[in-house]
Scaffold this active site. Structure first.
Site, PDB file in Angstrom:
ATOM      1  CE1 TYR A 209      -4.154   1.454   0.578  1.00  0.00           C
ATOM      2  CE2 TYR A 209      -3.085   2.846   1.615  1.00  0.00           C
ATOM      3  CZ  TYR A 209      -4.296   2.767   1.063  1.00  0.00           C
ATOM      4  OH  TYR A 209      -5.094   3.372   0.925  1.00  0.00           O
TER       5      TYR A 209
ATOM      6  CG  HIS B  96      -5.698  11.194   1.088  1.00  0.00           C
ATOM      7  ND1 HIS B  96      -5.672  10.428   0.172  1.00  0.00           N
ATOM      8  CD2 HIS B  96      -5.386  12.369   0.526  1.00  0.00           C
ATOM      9  CE1 HIS B  96      -5.838  10.944  -1.073  1.00  0.00           C
ATOM     10  NE2 HIS B  96      -5.550  12.213  -0.916  1.00  0.00           N
ATOM     11  CG  ASP B  97      -5.788   6.852   0.683  1.00  0.00           C
ATOM     12  OD1 ASP B  97      -5.714   7.733   0.101  1.00  0.00           O
ATOM     13  OD2 ASP B  97      -4.713   6.108   0.627  1.00  0.00           O
ATOM     14  CB  THR B  98      -9.644   6.069   6.113  1.00  0.00           C
ATOM     15  OG1 THR B  98      -8.588   6.897   6.464  1.00  0.00           O
ATOM     16  CG2 THR B  98      -8.663   4.741   5.705  1.00  0.00           C
TER      17      THR B  98
END
Ligand SMILES: *[C@@H]1O[C@H](CO)[C@@H](O)[C@H](O)[C@H]1NC(C)=O
Ligand SMILES: *[C@@H]1O[C@H](CO)[C@@H](O)[C@H](O)[C@H]1NC(C)=O
Ligand SMILES: *[C@@H]1O[C@H](CO)[C@@H](O)[C@H](O)[C@H]1NC(C)=O
Ligand SMILES: *[C@@H]1O[C@H](CO)[C@@H](O)[C@H](O)[C@H]1NC(C)=O
Ligand SMILES: *[C@@H]1O[C@H](CO)[C@@H](O)[C@H](O)[C@H]1NC(C)=O
Ligand SMILES: *[C@@H]1O[C@H](CO)[C@@H](O)[C@H](O)[C@H]1NC(C)=O
Ligand SMILES: *[C@@H]1O[C@H](CO)[C@@H](O)[C@H](O)[C@H]1NC(C)=O
Ligand SMILES: *[C@@H]1O[C@H](CO)[C@@H](O)[C@H](O)[C@H]1NC(C)=O
Ligand SMILES: *[C@@H]1O[C@H](CO)[C@@H](O)[C@H](O)[C@H]1NC(C)=O
Length: 436
Positions: free
Chosen positions: A174, A230-232
């Site tokens: 990731y 940001h991604d969550t």
């Protein structure tokens, strides 16, 4: 490290990093047993120690730690229990604004006092004649470092770094670390200076530095792409806040009587409205009687520069850090340093949600060269404007040629290190096949 050596990684492209929400239902996975325990989840262990035993006294604080989260509106953050809870221990700055969209120019602003027309998250470098807060700090021997979660090694130059997915061992590696959230690396004055590169540190270094009593006086913390929200989701970021920051608040090695901690966000999620973000001033340097109160003075990311300048009587960068409208000093600091903030009525506040409109050396639609700072400016610290080697002092803003649309000439700005698509959208090189 040369720029050219990194370009192969930039051959893998993605349309955008802006995939927020893609994995929104994730539950928080702590990367370690605690913030002061080094972990293999961070790729490499700390292997050097800083030597920051000397403390330069400031007027209000002796240490400032900024922790930046991502892409969340004020209202969303304040209604999330962990953030709401924390406001009881600090002063909530209700009129704190990001300065533009998207992420990278906001981070760049907080370091160099301008975003130089930047309007995207692609890979750029800013020439070494451009000064940053680091120049001002070093001039007064004030120690500094940035701690970047999941950056694989000190001063890593790449655009992103994929590590084993510690939240799900059967998932692909990731991209936890991204350069667009590590603004010091964008400035050649830092990234091309080996001594300064040691201060671009990992989270394992953070554990090392705290435990060994060498945490610097100026600290900028960037959680990884899941922990910063940001991604969550904001709830995920809230769990990180409870895992990482909350225990450190009672640790004197981090938060002493004269520590200021600024918890904030890079930008508001909704571009169509003002760019107001959650910002909380915490830590021992915030007087008890201010806990649980609010301050509606107009602040921006430039205020973090002017506040630092006022506190340590520093010089300035002569850019937006000295533009009084957008660089009010945190009022509890202004009061003690004698700096007079300006009152900006709500209906006269600049629009901070604009993007793609400011000409600048990093804007290929409206390119102008890097200009010298305003040498006559006096910032909140009262000192002179810092001049770096190689600066042409006479190349002032007034002397710049009119902006050129390099994009329509099929050219990139000289400082861009990643190409654009034919549709005109910036493509963000990304060593991560997930991000397309
Ligand atoms: C890495 O993170 C995972 C997920 O939270 C955790 O189970 C594991 O213990 C961590 N590894 C170390 C060495 O702390
Ligand atoms: C973003 O900022 C605006 C202006 O301050 C604020 O009114 C709004 O609440 C924020 N957005 C949301 C949805 O919270
Ligand atoms: C420690 O040193 C090794 C070898 O030079 C390097 O590969 C590693 O990334 C370093 N760790 C950090 C945190 O910089
Ligand atoms: C972990 O990753 C695998 C492979 O991508 C996926 O199938 C699985 O749903 C993930 N597990 C969780 C709990 O998200
Ligand atoms: C403290 O510093 C020593 C020497 O550099 C190092 O071996 C140790 O791991 C550090 N402590 C922590 C918790 O990182
Ligand atoms: C910025 O926000 C204002 C309201 O605060 C709105 O009127 C304006 O349209 C927004 N601008 C953009 C470019 O979205
Ligand atoms: C100061 O900031 C305001 C608001 O963003 C802007 O309109 C003005 O042009 C700036 N002044 C200078 C000298 O940059
Ligand atoms: C700063 O340096 C760059 C690179 O050498 C140059 O293009 C630019 O004109 C310089 N700007 C000033 C104001 O000195
Ligand atoms: C500095 O800038 C001025 C004004 O644009 C220009 O005339 C001069 O040639 C520049 N000097 C150098 C050394 O580039």
């Amino acid at each position: 490290m040369s720029f050219a050596s990194l370009l192969p990684a930039a051959v893998l492209f993605a349309l955008s990093f802006r995939l927020a929400g893609a994995i929104s239902a994730q539950t928080f996975a702590p990367p370690s047993k605690g913030p002061l325990v080094q972990t293999a989840n961070y790729t490499s262990f700390s292997n050097n120690t800083l030597h920051n035993k000397h403390v330069v006294k400031g007027k209000v604080f002796d240490r400032i730690i900024q922790v930046w989260f991502e892409n969340t509106d004020f209202a969303t953050a304040i209604s999330t229990p962990a953030f709401e809870q924390l406001t009881k221990q600090g002063l909530l700055l209700t009129n704190y604004n990001a300065v533009t969209h998207p992420s990278q120019p906001n981070y760049v602003s907080a370091i160099g006092g301008d975003f130089f027309g930047l309007q995207d998250d692609a890979m750029f470098h800013i020439p070494s004649n451009i000064s940053t807060v680091v120049d001002l700090l070093e001039e007064k021997h004030i120690s500094w470092a940035t701690y970047q979660e999941n950056m694989p090694e000190n001063g890593y130059y790449g655009i992103s770094y994929k590590a084993a997915n510690y939240g799900n061992s059967s998932a692909k590696p990731y991209s936890y670390y991204v350069r667009k959230h590590n603004p010091l690396m964008v400035y050649d004055a830092v990234s091309q200076d080996p001594a300064r590169l040691r201060n671009i540190r990992t989270f394992n270094d953070f554990a090392n530095d705290v435990v060994n009593g060498t945490l610097p006086q100026w600290v900028f913390v960037t959680p990884n792409m899941v922990n910063d929200g940001h991604d969550t989701t904001i709830d995920y970021a809230a769990s990180f806040l409870e895992y990482w920051l909350v225990p450190l608040l009672t640790d004197k090695r981090v938060n002493g009587d004269r520590t200021l901690i600024l918890v904030t966000f890079d930008e508001n999620e909704t571009w169509e409205i003002q760019n107001n973000v959650f910002a909380l001033a915490l830590g021992g340097a915030v007087a008890k009687h201010l806990h649980g109160t609010t301050d509606d003075t107009l602040y921006t990311h430039y205020s973090s520069l002017s506040t630092v300048q006022a506190n340590w009587c520093l010089g300035s960068l002569g850019r937006q850090d000295t533009n009084a409208t957008v660089s009010n000093v945190f009022s509890f600091v202004a009061q003690k340093t004698g700096y007079k903030n300006v009152h900006v009525p709500a209906n006269q506040a600049p629009q901070f949600n604009l993007s793609d409109v400011a000409p600048g050396p990093l804007n290929s639609d409206a390119y102008i060269p890097f200009a010298a700072p305003n040498l006559k400016a006096r910032g909140a610290g009262g000192g002179p404007v810092f001049l770096r080697p190689g600066l042409n002092k006479t190349l002032t803003v007034e002397k710049l040629p009119p902006p050129v649309d390099l994009y329509s000439l099929k050219k990139a700005v000289p400082w861009q290190m990643s190409p654009r698509t034919t549709s005109g959208k910036n493509i963000i090189p990304c060593a991560d096949s997930d991000c397309k």
